[in-house]
Design a protein around this motif. Structure first.
Motif, PDB file in Angstrom:
ATOM      1  N   ASP A 132      26.807  17.170  35.706  1.00 51.86           N
ATOM      2  CA  ASP A 132      27.349  18.573  34.873  1.00 51.86           C
ATOM      3  C   ASP A 132      27.837  19.649  35.947  1.00 51.86           C
ATOM      4  O   ASP A 132      27.753  20.714  35.807  1.00 51.86           O
ATOM      5  N   PHE A 133      28.778  18.536  36.381  1.00 52.78           N
ATOM      6  CA  PHE A 133      29.816  19.767  37.238  1.00 52.78           C
ATOM      7  C   PHE A 133      30.798  19.896  36.352  1.00 52.78           C
ATOM      8  O   PHE A 133      31.332  19.566  35.389  1.00 52.78           O
ATOM      9  N   ASN A 134      31.148  21.246  36.428  1.00 53.20           N
ATOM     10  CA  ASN A 134      32.713  21.945  35.848  1.00 53.20           C
ATOM     11  C   ASN A 134      33.825  21.033  35.981  1.00 53.20           C
ATOM     12  O   ASN A 134      34.229  20.441  37.103  1.00 53.20           O
ATOM     13  N   THR A 135      34.728  19.997  35.266  1.00 55.70           N
ATOM     14  CA  THR A 135      35.559  18.909  35.120  1.00 55.70           C
ATOM     15  C   THR A 135      36.574  19.591  36.335  1.00 55.70           C
ATOM     16  O   THR A 135      37.325  19.551  37.204  1.00 55.70           O
ATOM     17  N   LEU A 136      37.381  20.892  35.602  1.00 63.62           N
ATOM     18  CA  LEU A 136      38.239  21.464  36.282  1.00 63.62           C
ATOM     19  C   LEU A 136      37.687  22.787  37.615  1.00 63.62           C
ATOM     20  O   LEU A 136      39.170  21.748  38.521  1.00 63.62           O
ATOM     21  N   ASP A 137      37.339  22.494  37.500  1.00 63.84           N
ATOM     22  CA  ASP A 137      36.443  23.164  38.592  1.00 63.84           C
ATOM     23  C   ASP A 137      36.562  22.368  40.119  1.00 63.84           C
ATOM     24  O   ASP A 137      37.351  22.338  41.193  1.00 63.84           O
ATOM     25  N   ALA A 138      36.121  20.831  39.843  1.00 67.24           N
ATOM     26  CA  ALA A 138      35.920  19.782  40.268  1.00 67.24           C
ATOM     27  C   ALA A 138      37.120  19.311  41.091  1.00 67.24           C
ATOM     28  O   ALA A 138      37.578  19.066  41.875  1.00 67.24           O
ATOM     29  N   LEU A 139      37.999  19.234  40.245  1.00 67.57           N
ATOM     30  CA  LEU A 139      39.797  19.128  39.674  1.00 67.57           C
ATOM     31  C   LEU A 139      39.798  19.805  41.108  1.00 67.57           C
ATOM     32  O   LEU A 139      40.859  19.542  42.298  1.00 67.57           O
ATOM     33  N   GLN A 155      45.895  15.001  38.237  1.00 68.61           N
ATOM     34  CA  GLN A 155      44.496  14.839  37.113  1.00 68.61           C
ATOM     35  C   GLN A 155      44.753  16.355  35.957  1.00 68.61           C
ATOM     36  O   GLN A 155      44.370  16.156  35.317  1.00 68.61           O
ATOM     37  N   ILE A 156      45.062  17.402  37.426  1.00 64.90           N
ATOM     38  CA  ILE A 156      44.720  18.706  37.239  1.00 64.90           C
ATOM     39  C   ILE A 156      45.880  18.747  35.733  1.00 64.90           C
ATOM     40  O   ILE A 156      45.300  19.106  34.780  1.00 64.90           O
ATOM     41  N   GLY A 179      35.158  14.655  39.115  1.00 62.26           N
ATOM     42  CA  GLY A 179      36.402  14.838  38.066  1.00 62.26           C
ATOM     43  C   GLY A 179      36.154  13.643  37.125  1.00 62.26           C
ATOM     44  O   GLY A 179      36.513  13.892  35.933  1.00 62.26           O
ATOM     45  N   GLU A 180      35.451  12.242  37.082  1.00 64.66           N
ATOM     46  CA  GLU A 180      35.044  11.917  35.756  1.00 64.66           C
ATOM     47  C   GLU A 180      34.866  12.716  34.817  1.00 64.66           C
ATOM     48  O   GLU A 180      33.858  12.888  34.987  1.00 64.66           O
ATOM     49  N   ILE A 181      35.079  11.596  33.486  1.00 65.52           N
ATOM     50  CA  ILE A 181      34.612  12.204  32.405  1.00 65.52           C
ATOM     51  C   ILE A 181      33.974  11.088  31.376  1.00 65.52           C
ATOM     52  O   ILE A 181      34.710   9.519  31.394  1.00 65.52           O
ATOM     53  N   GLY A 182      32.756  10.944  30.576  1.00 66.90           N
ATOM     54  CA  GLY A 182      32.021  10.140  30.003  1.00 66.90           C
ATOM     55  C   GLY A 182      31.579   9.384  30.091  1.00 66.90           C
ATOM     56  O   GLY A 182      31.267   9.212  31.363  1.00 66.90           O
ATOM     57  N   VAL A 184      31.840   6.152  30.597  1.00 62.41           N
ATOM     58  CA  VAL A 184      32.119   5.367  31.519  1.00 62.41           C
ATOM     59  C   VAL A 184      32.769   5.785  32.020  1.00 62.41           C
ATOM     60  O   VAL A 184      33.301   5.308  33.911  1.00 62.41           O
ATOM     61  N   GLN A 185      32.788   6.905  32.552  1.00 63.35           N
ATOM     62  CA  GLN A 185      33.288   7.960  33.884  1.00 63.35           C
ATOM     63  C   GLN A 185      34.959   7.463  34.014  1.00 63.35           C
ATOM     64  O   GLN A 185      34.881   6.652  34.701  1.00 63.35           O
ATOM     65  N   MET A 186      35.480   8.401  33.174  1.00 63.27           N
ATOM     66  CA  MET A 186      37.264   8.107  33.077  1.00 63.27           C
ATOM     67  C   MET A 186      38.094   9.051  33.711  1.00 63.27           C
ATOM     68  O   MET A 186      37.157  10.664  33.388  1.00 63.27           O
ATOM     69  N   LEU A 187      38.896   9.382  34.999  1.00 64.44           N
ATOM     70  CA  LEU A 187      39.353  10.230  35.580  1.00 64.44           C
ATOM     71  C   LEU A 187      40.844  10.772  34.363  1.00 64.44           C
ATOM     72  O   LEU A 187      41.089  10.136  33.834  1.00 64.44           O
ATOM     73  N   PRO A 188      40.736  12.267  34.033  1.00 64.62           N
ATOM     74  CA  PRO A 188      42.001  12.880  33.195  1.00 64.62           C
ATOM     75  C   PRO A 188      43.160  11.698  32.347  1.00 64.62           C
ATOM     76  O   PRO A 188      43.483  11.386  32.271  1.00 64.62           O
ATOM     77  N   ARG A 189      43.586  11.040  33.451  1.00 61.48           N
ATOM     78  CA  ARG A 189      45.023  10.412  33.866  1.00 61.48           C
ATOM     79  C   ARG A 189      44.664   9.098  33.212  1.00 61.48           C
ATOM     80  O   ARG A 189      45.727   8.941  32.669  1.00 61.48           O
ATOM     81  N   ASP A 190      43.203   8.148  33.715  1.00 61.77           N
ATOM     82  CA  ASP A 190      43.575   7.323  33.103  1.00 61.77           C
ATOM     83  C   ASP A 190      42.962   7.464  31.233  1.00 61.77           C
ATOM     84  O   ASP A 190      43.261   6.480  30.415  1.00 61.77           O
TER      85      ASP A 190
END
Length: 391
Positions: A132-139, A155-156, A179-182, A184-190
């Protein structure tokens, strides 16, 4: 409990690179630097402003970044904590529910369903908790922090591209602290490089679509070097007279050569005799033993923690029908404080242990094995009080 995917962000030696990457200082100046760089890359200034307008430092992210004590837990304890009957039953249920998707993955990438199910289970408990971390804030927080800005600053800009595609909301997209999402937890560039529309709706939505998440995870693993149709890990029984200094990821021999030394599969035969493989003793000579095939090394491209990789790879075999490992009776390990004392002693003797952090990583294991051999102790790479006393 979520374990950070791509733990390379915690382990890569980025200090030299970080000198060339802007970080620290006044936060507003830092955001302005991001804005200028994004515009110089060709992004629309108004879109960049909207994307960055609400970004803030998240102190909880920094606390999580510095609190990775769970990776000090030995393999047996760690695996028993993560592998529950619920996760086994749920994994088999989901394997049936998404059978068609897993069939596509096995056909297109040669990756067994147990591999992705294990990541899905450990990263987000099959999607139940995605962070539940805001992804942009984390990055932004981790890019501003000067420990590893070279990892997070790109990643930003990847998240900015996802935003421009309509697949990222800077105010509402949430995920893990790193900063991982989803699922299976993937970073934005991935996600940009490996994201796939698995359900055909025209979007890559790793938070809400299991087909998208599983297909994207499979493509990412394939890109990291997964060898189609090959195994990754198997429990073995070792002969009493095996030279333990041959164990560890540093030594590879063919399966056939291991068989000639008396190594046998605990259940069934070993795989192709021509495959290179290593023998792993995660808790030394008294604990379970495994043979690691080439695909096992791909796990370290996904996550740098040895105990996590061992547990994820083993759980994948369980989901594919392997029995519970034979735990044996390993010698007691060291506490975190004792491990740091050991690492300091090894470092003083010229070994590269990868940092005095109390974690039994690859560098520490290799140093322990070498020192054990020099001292006439069983060279199984498992640090004990006996070794510490000798040092």
């Amino acid at each position: 409990m979520r374990l950070p995917l791509l733990l390379a962000v915690l382990a890569l030696p980025g200090a030299a690179l970080a000198q060339d990457v802007p970080c620290g200082g006044d936060f507003r100046d830092f955001i302005e630097g991001l804005r200028e760089e994004a515009v110089s890359m060709g992004h629309d200034p108004a879109e960049v402003d909207r994307f960055l307008s609400g970004a803030e430092i998240d102190r909880k992210v920094l606390q999580r970044d510095r609190g990775q004590g769970i990776f000090q837990t030995p393999f047996i304890d760690f695996s028993r904590k993560l592998i529950s009957q619920y996760r086994l039953d749920k994994g088999r249920e989901l394997a049936n529910r998404w059978d068609e998707v897993f069939d596509r993955i096995e056909r297109d990438y040669g990756i067994a369903r147990g591999v992705l199910l294990a990541f899905w289970a450990f990263e987000t408990d099959y999607g139940a908790y995605q962070g539940d971390f805001n992804t942009l804030d984390a990055l932004v927080t981790l890019a501003h922090d000067c420990r590893r800005p070279e990892i997070f600053r790109p990643q930003i800009f990847a998240a900015l591209e996802l935003y421009e595609h309509g697949d990222f909301d800077p105010d509402r997209t949430t995920g893990a602290w790193a900063g991982e999402i989803g699922m299976v937890q993937m970073l934005p560039r991935d996600i940009l490089e490996s994201g796939l529309d698995g359900d055909g709706d025209g979007h890559v939505l790793l938070k809400s679509s299991a087909p998208d998440a599983l297909m994207s995870g499979a493509k990412m693993l394939s890109g990291l070097g997964w060898r189609p149709g090959e195994p990754w890990l198997q429990e073995v029984v070792l002969p009493e007279d095996l030279d333990l200094s041959l164990t560890g990821l540093e030594t590879e021999m063919t399966v056939g050569e291991w068989e000639q030394l008396g190594v046998k599969g605990r259940e069934g035969r070993l795989d192709d005799a021509r495959l290179p493989a290593s023998i792993l003793l995660p808790q030394g000579k008294g604990g379970p033993a495994f043979i690691a095939y080439p695909n096992f090394r791909v796990y370290f491209e996904w996550n740098q923690s040895f105990v996590y990789v061992m547990t994820a790879a083993y759980f994948a075999t369980r989901l594919e029908g392997a029995p519970v490992y034979e735990a044996g009776n390993p010698d007691p390990g060291l506490s975190g404080e004792q491990m740091m004392t050991l690492q300091k002693a090894l470092q003083d003797r010229g070994y590269d242990v990868g940092g005095i952090d109390g974690i039994l990583g690859a560098g520490t294991r290799a140093a322990v094995r070498d020192m054990q051999a020099k001292l006439g102790l069983p060279a199984d790479g498992w640090p004990t009080q006996a070794l510490l006393d000798r040092l």
